[in-house]
Motif scaffolding. Structure first.
Motif, PDB file in Angstrom:
ATOM      1  N   PRO A 147      -5.363   5.037  -5.602  1.00 23.98           N
ATOM      2  CA  PRO A 147      -4.601   4.026  -6.334  1.00 23.98           C
ATOM      3  C   PRO A 147      -4.670   2.643  -5.672  1.00 23.98           C
ATOM      4  O   PRO A 147      -4.797   1.623  -6.364  1.00 23.98           O
ATOM      5  N   TYR A 148      -4.592   2.622  -4.347  1.00 25.82           N
ATOM      6  CA  TYR A 148      -4.677   1.352  -3.621  1.00 25.82           C
ATOM      7  C   TYR A 148      -6.050   0.720  -3.800  1.00 25.82           C
ATOM      8  O   TYR A 148      -6.173  -0.492  -4.077  1.00 25.82           O
ATOM      9  N   VAL A 149      -7.099   1.542  -3.661  1.00 30.00           N
ATOM     10  CA  VAL A 149      -8.463   1.046  -3.820  1.00 30.00           C
ATOM     11  C   VAL A 149      -8.684   0.491  -5.225  1.00 30.00           C
ATOM     12  O   VAL A 149      -9.376  -0.520  -5.402  1.00 30.00           O
ATOM     13  N   ASN A 198      -0.657  -6.395  -5.900  1.00 29.12           N
ATOM     14  CA  ASN A 198      -2.024  -6.500  -5.409  1.00 29.12           C
ATOM     15  C   ASN A 198      -2.985  -7.106  -6.413  1.00 29.12           C
ATOM     16  O   ASN A 198      -3.915  -7.819  -6.024  1.00 29.12           O
ATOM     17  N   LEU A 199      -2.787  -6.817  -7.689  1.00 28.82           N
ATOM     18  CA  LEU A 199      -3.721  -7.300  -8.701  1.00 28.82           C
ATOM     19  C   LEU A 199      -3.169  -8.517  -9.447  1.00 28.82           C
ATOM     20  O   LEU A 199      -3.764  -9.592  -9.418  1.00 28.82           O
ATOM     21  N   ARG A 200      -2.011  -8.363 -10.090  1.00 27.27           N
ATOM     22  CA  ARG A 200      -1.438  -9.529 -10.761  1.00 27.27           C
ATOM     23  C   ARG A 200      -1.143 -10.643  -9.755  1.00 27.27           C
ATOM     24  O   ARG A 200      -1.416 -11.818 -10.014  1.00 27.27           O
ATOM     25  N   GLY A 201      -0.596 -10.273  -8.589  1.00 24.87           N
ATOM     26  CA  GLY A 201      -0.303 -11.272  -7.577  1.00 24.87           C
ATOM     27  C   GLY A 201      -1.542 -12.029  -7.131  1.00 24.87           C
ATOM     28  O   GLY A 201      -1.524 -13.256  -6.977  1.00 24.87           O
ATOM     29  N   THR A 202      -2.633 -11.311  -6.927  1.00 29.56           N
ATOM     30  CA  THR A 202      -3.890 -11.968  -6.564  1.00 29.56           C
ATOM     31  C   THR A 202      -4.351 -12.900  -7.666  1.00 29.56           C
ATOM     32  O   THR A 202      -4.791 -14.032  -7.402  1.00 29.56           O
ATOM     33  N   PHE A 203      -4.234 -12.451  -8.912  1.00 26.17           N
ATOM     34  CA  PHE A 203      -4.685 -13.282 -10.025  1.00 26.17           C
ATOM     35  C   PHE A 203      -3.843 -14.553 -10.130  1.00 26.17           C
ATOM     36  O   PHE A 203      -4.381 -15.654 -10.312  1.00 26.17           O
ATOM     37  N   VAL A 204      -2.526 -14.424  -9.998  1.00 27.13           N
ATOM     38  CA  VAL A 204      -1.642 -15.592 -10.096  1.00 27.13           C
ATOM     39  C   VAL A 204      -1.962 -16.596  -8.992  1.00 27.13           C
ATOM     40  O   VAL A 204      -2.078 -17.807  -9.246  1.00 27.13           O
ATOM     41  N   VAL A 205      -2.101 -16.119  -7.762  1.00 26.83           N
ATOM     42  CA  VAL A 205      -2.396 -17.012  -6.643  1.00 26.83           C
ATOM     43  C   VAL A 205      -3.784 -17.635  -6.793  1.00 26.83           C
ATOM     44  O   VAL A 205      -3.971 -18.843  -6.572  1.00 26.83           O
ATOM     45  N   MET A 235       0.850  -1.190   0.000  1.00 25.86           N
ATOM     46  CA  MET A 235       0.000   0.000   0.000  1.00 25.86           C
ATOM     47  C   MET A 235       0.883   1.235   0.000  1.00 25.86           C
ATOM     48  O   MET A 235       1.687   1.437   0.916  1.00 25.86           O
ATOM     49  N   VAL A 236       0.734   2.041  -1.031  1.00 25.10           N
ATOM     50  CA  VAL A 236       1.411   3.334  -1.124  1.00 25.10           C
ATOM     51  C   VAL A 236       0.325   4.380  -1.349  1.00 25.10           C
ATOM     52  O   VAL A 236      -0.383   4.335  -2.363  1.00 25.10           O
ATOM     53  N   LEU A 264       3.647   6.884 -11.166  1.00 25.31           N
ATOM     54  CA  LEU A 264       3.223   5.681 -11.880  1.00 25.31           C
ATOM     55  C   LEU A 264       4.102   4.485 -11.557  1.00 25.31           C
ATOM     56  O   LEU A 264       3.652   3.337 -11.672  1.00 25.31           O
ATOM     57  N   ASP A 265       5.334   4.717 -11.144  1.00 29.01           N
ATOM     58  CA  ASP A 265       6.163   3.586 -10.716  1.00 29.01           C
ATOM     59  C   ASP A 265       5.568   2.926  -9.474  1.00 29.01           C
ATOM     60  O   ASP A 265       5.523   1.691  -9.376  1.00 29.01           O
ATOM     61  N   ASP A 266       5.083   3.748  -8.534  1.00 25.36           N
ATOM     62  CA  ASP A 266       4.421   3.201  -7.350  1.00 25.36           C
ATOM     63  C   ASP A 266       3.135   2.481  -7.742  1.00 25.36           C
ATOM     64  O   ASP A 266       2.805   1.414  -7.203  1.00 25.36           O
TER      65      ASP A 266
END
Length: 247
Positions: free
Chosen positions: A155-157, A117-124, A97-98, A107-109
């Motif tokens: 951005p986090y939401v 948060n998103l790709r990681g959730t999808f992969v898992v 969370m940033v 945009l790097d953050d």
């Protein structure tokens, strides 16, 4: 050789080396699960948690890897199945969370949050849908700020609202497999992720915004996850706002 009996339920907790993840791993171990504690960068914390669980008669291992790396996660899931003989529950707590206003946000953050948060959730979640046995559960994580809409959380939401949408679809795609898919959306909870960068006044203000007038504790979130992981077989495709009544 597997170290569990065929009747032992097995859980993998991503982000399990600290904060909410550690409380979840401990709670599931107390409930009799064999637990895989996932870590991304802090192997020592994961090993300490595993040692604590095994010292009281539980069964646990540490598995590592970037949640957004499909090769690393395939290996982690393989290790869990090889050690314990199968997999019944996947709880995905890993996230970053940033905070910052949209107008000035780097945009790097943003890319880093999207990756974790998103790709990681999808992969898992993808691995979980392929592996979790009948009668099992997949529990993902969002945030209550998708509803409270606090400034600087945009951005986090954005990364977490997507998880709630994925939950609805994935629960329906698993029709007939007897596997539930739900998301837990904590409110302000006393973890390093939440407390980092907040002064004492901000923390107190957020605590007082809750009708119970306190921050949540990791064990509060663990109670909800334990329910979804085990007895809550008729709760499916839902986002559970575990936040003490925060509006």
């Amino acid at each position: 050789m597997p170290t569990s009996t065929p009747t032992t339920r097995v859980a993998l907790v991503t982000g399990g080396s600290g904060g909410i993840g550690a409380a979840l791993a401990q709670r599931l171990a107390t409930d009799g699960y064999a637990v895989a504690v996932h870590y991304a960068g802090n192997r020592a914390k994961a090993d300490d948690l595993v040692a604590g669980i095994t010292s009281t008669g539980g069964r646990a291992i540490a598995v590592g890897g970037d949640v957004a790396d499909e090769v690393a996660m395939t290996a982690a899931f393989d290790e869990v199945e090889s050690t314990f003989g199968g997999l019944d529950v996947v709880v995905h707590t890993a996230g970053v969370m940033v905070l910052g206003p949209v107008a000035d946000y780097g945009l790097d953050d943003f890319d880093r949050m999207v990756r974790t948060n998103l790709r990681g959730t999808f992969v898992v979640a993808q691995q979980a849908t392929r592996r979790v046995r009948s009668g099992g559960a997949i529990v993902l994580f969002s945030t209550s700020v998708t509803r409270t809409q606090f400034p600087t959380y945009g951005p986090y939401v954005a990364t977490k609202a997507a998880v709630e949408g994925l939950t609805l679809v994935l629960a329906r795609e698993l029709r007939g497999k007897d596997v539930t898919v739900n998301t837990v959306a904590p409110g302000p909870t006393a973890t390093p992720l939440f407390l980092d960068g907040k002064d004492e006044q901000t923390v107190e203000r957020l605590a007082q915004a809750v009708p119970l007038e306190r921050l949540g504790q990791p064990v509060d979130i663990a109670e909800t996850v334990a329910f979804l992981a085990g007895p809550a077989r008729w709760v499916n495709g839902q986002t559970i706002f575990t936040n003490g009544g925060l509006a």
